[in-house]
Each structure stands twice: as structure tokens, then as C-alpha cells.
Design an enzyme around this catalytic site. Structure first.
Site, PDB file in Angstrom:
ATOM      1  CG  ASP A   1      -8.138   5.304  -9.376  1.00  0.00           C
ATOM      2  OD1 ASP A   1      -7.657   6.027  -8.565  1.00  0.00           O
ATOM      3  OD2 ASP A   1      -8.461   4.438  -8.447  1.00  0.00           O
TER       4      ASP A   1
ATOM      5  CG  ASN B   1     -16.054  -4.427  -6.085  1.00  0.00           C
ATOM      6  OD1 ASN B   1     -14.886  -3.493  -5.864  1.00  0.00           O
ATOM      7  ND2 ASN B   1     -17.291  -3.668  -6.535  1.00  0.00           N
TER       8      ASN B   1
ATOM      9  CG  HIS C   1     -12.051  -1.098  -6.724  1.00  0.00           C
ATOM     10  ND1 HIS C   1     -13.674  -0.814  -6.583  1.00  0.00           N
ATOM     11  CD2 HIS C   1     -11.624  -0.657  -6.053  1.00  0.00           C
ATOM     12  CE1 HIS C   1     -13.277   0.623  -5.584  1.00  0.00           C
ATOM     13  NE2 HIS C   1     -12.300   0.577  -5.679  1.00  0.00           N
TER      14      HIS C   1
ATOM     15  CD  GLU D   1     -16.159  -0.277  -8.946  1.00  0.00           C
ATOM     16  OE1 GLU D   1     -15.783  -1.564  -9.030  1.00  0.00           O
ATOM     17  OE2 GLU D   1     -16.802   0.334  -9.075  1.00  0.00           O
TER      18      GLU D   1
HETATM   19  C1  GLP Z   1     -11.142   3.411  -3.321  1.00  0.00           C
HETATM   20  C2  GLP Z   1     -10.128   3.655  -4.839  1.00  0.00           C
HETATM   21  C3  GLP Z   1      -8.979   2.555  -4.307  1.00  0.00           C
HETATM   22  C4  GLP Z   1      -8.868   2.471  -3.059  1.00  0.00           C
HETATM   23  C5  GLP Z   1      -9.762   2.043  -2.709  1.00  0.00           C
HETATM   24  C6  GLP Z   1     -10.494   1.080  -1.302  1.00  0.00           C
HETATM   25  O1  GLP Z   1     -11.524   3.056  -4.673  1.00  0.00           O
HETATM   26  N1  GLP Z   1     -10.130   3.938  -6.199  1.00  0.00           N
HETATM   27  O2  GLP Z   1      -7.910   2.846  -5.454  1.00  0.00           O
HETATM   28  O3  GLP Z   1      -8.098   1.386  -3.053  1.00  0.00           O
HETATM   29  O4  GLP Z   1     -11.078   3.070  -2.406  1.00  0.00           O
HETATM   30  O5  GLP Z   1     -10.561   2.420  -0.269  1.00  0.00           O
HETATM   31  P1  GLP Z   1      -9.989   2.433   1.629  1.00  0.00           P
HETATM   32  O6  GLP Z   1      -8.286   2.403   1.161  1.00  0.00           O
HETATM   33  O7  GLP Z   1     -10.660   3.845   1.644  1.00  0.00           O
HETATM   34  O8  GLP Z   1     -10.556   0.886   1.813  1.00  0.00           O
END
Ligand code: GLP
Length: 256
Positions: A67, A136, A138, A143
Site C-alpha cells: 500500500d 481493527n 486491516h 479496512e
Molecule cells: C498500517 C499498514 C499496515 C500495517 C499496520 C499495522 O496501517 N498499512 O500494513 O500492518 O499499519 O501497523 P503496526 O505494525 O505499526 O502496528
């Protein structure tokens, strides 16, 4: 689904990097699906260490990231392109032309989504997809929704995601409200999926995603239907999973 519980974040990162390096050793031209967020940073550090030790060669590897924030220039410190450069690409010998992310600055969103799906087709799909887990549920930026999105799309980020991501920005107003993300179908087509989860804050969503009902309200729950998923999480993140569904690995992880 194989779930491995490690004793801490460092242990998780070593195990994940060993698995990724093993994939590259077995298939030097493997196609990696890569993720951002704080969780995989330690894994990328380990991969860089493997490269510096001469244990892995990225020259034939190709990467396709999940992404990118819409409207974000690639040289912005919070763009996912910048993240990947900073944490992995600039430290290893992956050819820049082999590294793919959505273009946050694309003028035509629909065209950018179809371009990214063409990239996925052109590389021949993903061998190993690395995933983190949003608070959440995702994956990428897919989402919670009423249906599982198939292909690359432009998504409005939920308030909870904006809230979770504000830690990376000076102020909440600076957090982008939209992003491009690979779709769930593309993620599910990966031959092997490696999910990393760390910290007590993820325990409830880990339980919902891997033990709860399969629903687009918890996008990661679809992974229960994939034939080849490995979850590596530290003890706090996996604390709500019953012991019979996970393998606890407290032994030291051998270095490559
Ligand atoms: C963002 C990214 C996701 C990632 C998520 C969790 O939203 N788009 O790919 O998994 O963050 O982040 P973290 O690893 O900092 O909890």
C-alpha cells in the site's frame, strides 16, 4: 495456519527474517510482498544483517508492497516508499526497478489501481507475502467493510486507522485520509503468507482474526481460508490464543 509464539519482538524478528532469507535462498528470483508499519522493522533490520554477512542476495528478488498513502510524495518521510528505502531497499542489492509500490501522486486513482494490478500480474503473483495487522484487523489498508475487496483500490481510512497512524505524524491533521491498497484477492493469491504481530495491544484483534468468524468486518479473518499461512507473534500479542493452536518457541534462534 501455523502459529509460532516467540518470547519477544527481537526473537519474532529473527525468526521471520530467517524464514524470508530461506525463501530467497531456495528461490533467488522470488517475488516478495512487503509490508510497512512498526511491526516488520526488526525483520528488515535482520534481513539487512543477513545481506551484509553475505548470506543472502537480493539481486534477482522482486518486491511488491501492499500500500501507499494517496497524495504522498515518495520522498516524504512518512510515505511507504520512503519507509521501504530507509528500512530495506537502500541497504541491500535489490535493483530499484524491481521494487514496486503504488504511486501516491498518481493523478488518476482508477488508472493507478489498474496499473498496480497489472504490475502484480506482470511479476507473476507473490511467492511470500509479509503482513502486519492493523488494530481493527486491516491487512494492507483493507479496512473493515461489508465485503472483501478483490483488487487494488483507493480506500478511505477509518478513524481508528487515522488515530493509530497519527503517532508517525506531527499532528493528526497531517495523517492522510486515503490510501491505495492491494486487494484481499491479490493477498490471498500469494503462495505463502507470513503474518507478524507484536505487543499486548494486538492480542484482542489477533484472537478475533484467527479464532473468530470469517467476516469482512475483520479483514484478516479471511486468512483462515488460506492454505499456507504462518503467524509469528510475541507472547503478549498471542496471549489470548489457546495453547493448543500455537507452538511456543523460546529456544535461541540460530543466526544465518
Ligand atoms: C498500517 C499498514 C499496515 C500495517 C499496520 C499495522 O496501517 N498499512 O500494513 O500492518 O499499519 O501497523 P503496526 O505494525 O505499526 O502496528
Amino acid at each position: 495456519m501455523n502459529i509460532y509464539q516467540t518470547k519477544d519482538y527481537a526473537h519474532m524478528s529473527k525468526l521471520a527474517a530467517n524464514m524470508m532469507t530461506a525463501h530467497i535462498l531456495l528461490k533467488p528470483d522470488c517475488r516478495l510482498g512487503l509490508a510497512t508499519g512498526s511491526t516488520p522493522i526488526g525483520t528488515y533490520q535482520q534481513l539487512v544483517a543477513h545481506y551484509r554477512q553475505g548470506d543472502v542476495d537480493f539481486s534477482k528478488v522482486c518486491s511488491v508492497n501492499l500500500d501507499e498513502y494517496k497524495g504522498m510524495p515518495p520522498d516524504h518521510p512518512q510515505s511507504y516508499r520512503y519507509f521501504m528505502q530507509h528500512h530495506l531497499f537502500q541497504h541491500v542489492n535489490i535493483p530499484p526497478i524491481h521494487t514496486h509500490l503504488p504511486n501516491g501522486l498518481a493523478e488518476d486513482a482508477a488508472q493507478e489501481c489498474s496499473r498496480y494490478d497489472s504490475v502484480l500480474r506482470a511479476v507473476g503473483g507473490i511467492d511470500l507475502q509479509l503482513l502486519g495487522l492493523g488494530n481493527n484487523g486491516h491487512i494492507g489498508f483493507n479496512e473493515p467493510s461489508t465485503s472483501f475487496a478483490k483488487t487494488t483500490h483507493c480506500v478511505d481510512l477509518t478513524e481508528s486507522t487515522v488515530e493509530a497512524n497519527k503517532r508517525f505524524f506531527k499532528q493528526q491533521e497531517d495523517v492522510p485520509r486515503q490510501a491505495y491498497t492491494m486487494g484481499i484477492a491479490s493477498i490471498m493469491q500469494a503462495r505463502h503468507i507470513l503474518v507478524l504481530v507484536s505487543g499486548e495491544g494486538k492480542a484482542e484483534i489477533v484472537q478475533a482474526a484467527f479464532m473468530g468468524p470469517i467476516t469482512p468486518q475483520v479483514p484478516a479473518s479471511i486468512l483462515q481460508l488460506h492454505a499456507n499461512v504462518t503467524v509469528i507473534g510475541d507472547a503478549p500479542a498471542l496471549s489470548l490464543l489457546p495453547s493448543e493452536v500455537k507452538t511456543v518457541t523460546n529456544a535461541p534462534i540460530p543466526a544465518f
